[in-house]
Scaffold this motif. Structure first.
Motif, mmCIF file in Angstrom:
data_model
loop_
_atom_site.group_PDB
_atom_site.id
_atom_site.type_symbol
_atom_site.label_atom_id
_atom_site.label_comp_id
_atom_site.label_asym_id
_atom_site.label_seq_id
_atom_site.Cartn_x
_atom_site.Cartn_y
_atom_site.Cartn_z
ATOM 1 N N LYS A 71 0.997 8.315 -6.310
ATOM 2 C CA LYS A 71 0.273 7.189 -6.881
ATOM 3 C C LYS A 71 0.044 6.109 -5.840
ATOM 4 C CE LYS A 71 4.461 6.176 -9.367
ATOM 5 N NZ LYS A 71 5.005 5.979 -10.672
ATOM 6 N N LEU A 72 -1.001 5.357 -6.081
ATOM 7 C CA LEU A 72 -1.279 4.129 -5.349
ATOM 8 C C LEU A 72 -0.992 2.991 -6.317
ATOM 9 C CD1 LEU A 72 -4.649 4.991 -3.602
ATOM 10 C CD2 LEU A 72 -2.532 4.348 -2.445
ATOM 11 N N VAL A 73 -0.202 2.021 -5.896
ATOM 12 C CA VAL A 73 0.230 0.934 -6.767
ATOM 13 C C VAL A 73 -0.157 -0.391 -6.111
ATOM 14 C CG1 VAL A 73 2.220 -0.116 -7.908
ATOM 15 C CG2 VAL A 73 2.218 2.339 -7.447
ATOM 16 N N ARG A 74 -0.671 -1.322 -6.930
ATOM 17 C CA ARG A 74 -0.991 -2.652 -6.418
ATOM 18 C C ARG A 74 -0.825 -3.682 -7.523
ATOM 19 N NH1 ARG A 74 -6.258 -4.634 -7.677
ATOM 20 N NH2 ARG A 74 -7.462 -3.094 -8.848
ATOM 21 N N ALA A 75 -0.599 -4.917 -7.144
ATOM 22 C CA ALA A 75 -0.548 -6.018 -8.102
ATOM 23 C C ALA A 75 -1.928 -6.680 -8.110
ATOM 24 C CB ALA A 75 0.526 -7.026 -7.721
ATOM 25 N N ALA A 76 -2.620 -6.575 -9.229
ATOM 26 C CA ALA A 76 -3.945 -7.179 -9.358
ATOM 27 C C ALA A 76 -3.851 -8.663 -9.674
ATOM 28 C CB ALA A 76 -4.741 -6.465 -10.449
ATOM 29 N N SER A 99 12.115 -1.733 -0.706
ATOM 30 C CA SER A 99 11.392 -2.610 -1.617
ATOM 31 C C SER A 99 10.234 -3.238 -0.859
ATOM 32 C CB SER A 99 12.307 -3.685 -2.203
ATOM 33 O OG SER A 99 12.808 -4.523 -1.198
ATOM 34 N N VAL A 100 9.148 -3.474 -1.596
ATOM 35 C CA VAL A 100 7.932 -4.047 -1.027
ATOM 36 C C VAL A 100 7.385 -5.055 -2.026
ATOM 37 C CG1 VAL A 100 5.580 -3.559 -0.226
ATOM 38 C CG2 VAL A 100 7.394 -1.887 0.182
ATOM 39 N N ARG A 101 7.059 -6.237 -1.555
ATOM 40 C CA ARG A 101 6.404 -7.225 -2.417
ATOM 41 C C ARG A 101 4.926 -6.874 -2.496
ATOM 42 N NH1 ARG A 101 6.912 -12.908 -4.015
ATOM 43 N NH2 ARG A 101 4.814 -13.743 -4.259
ATOM 44 N N LEU A 102 4.428 -6.740 -3.718
ATOM 45 C CA LEU A 102 3.006 -6.532 -3.971
ATOM 46 C C LEU A 102 2.511 -7.757 -4.716
ATOM 47 C CD1 LEU A 102 3.091 -2.806 -5.180
ATOM 48 C CD2 LEU A 102 2.624 -3.669 -2.868
#
Length: 182
Positions: A71-76, A99-102
């Protein structure tokens, strides 16, 4: 678009360059050619989904059995701290997590290869997370590890405000490891 390889094998972070002006901004959220240049089949992503969470909500830690799920995940909108745990037997990073901040400032996209557990915590009042997934959901393949499992010891940054009953009843990392090697 900047592309980084992260510490867990196969995990990529795609960070676009938004264009800002007095109207707001414009940014590319997916580029098939750039995905292909980095070994991803852009046509493999068959489903887009979105979730909305309130401050402190934790969703996860989820995965898929069988051939897994990419999956590709992003915060819209808003921001989340996204966690990945490598649950691929034989992987050189098995059992490790990152961990990664999106957020809606950098618009970074996290590529999550099959075999990883995924979850996140909302860091803002409202956080909308978008997923581009390469397989249809089959509940029979769902895997889950409790978000506060002591063996994983994931450092959630905020007190947990809400978590689903399903996630509260998830098994342990030890149980999942045992079932993977069976």
């Amino acid at each position: 678009m900047k592309v980084e390889r992260l510490e867990l094998e196969g995990v990529l972070l795609f960070t676009p360059t938004p264009f800002h002006d007095d109207r707001g901004f414009f940014t590319r959220t997916f580029d098939a050619d750039i995905a292909a240049e980095h070994g991803l089949d852009p046509n493999a992503f068959i489903q887009d989904s979105q979730s909305r969470s309130r401050l402190g909500v934790v969703r996860g830690m989820h995965g898929r059995s069988g051939r897994g799920e990419a999956k590709l995940v992003r915060a819209a909108h808003g921001a989340v701290l996204d966690f990945l745990v490598d649950a691929r037997l034989g992987s050189p990073t098995f059992g490790e997590h990152i961990s990664v901040r999106l957020d809606d400032v950098t618009f970074a996209h996290l590529y999550v290869p099959p075999g990883l557990l995924h979850g996140y915590q909302a860091l803002t009042g409202t956080a909308d997370v978008c997923y581009r997934i390469d397989r249809e959901h089959d509940p029979a393949e769902d895997l889950a590890v409790r978000y506060d499992d002591p063996d994983l010891a994931l450092p959630w940054p905020l007190p947990v405000s809400t978590i689903s009953g399903r996630d509260l009843s998830a098994g342990s990392w030890k149980e999942l490891r045992s079932s993977l090697s069976a």
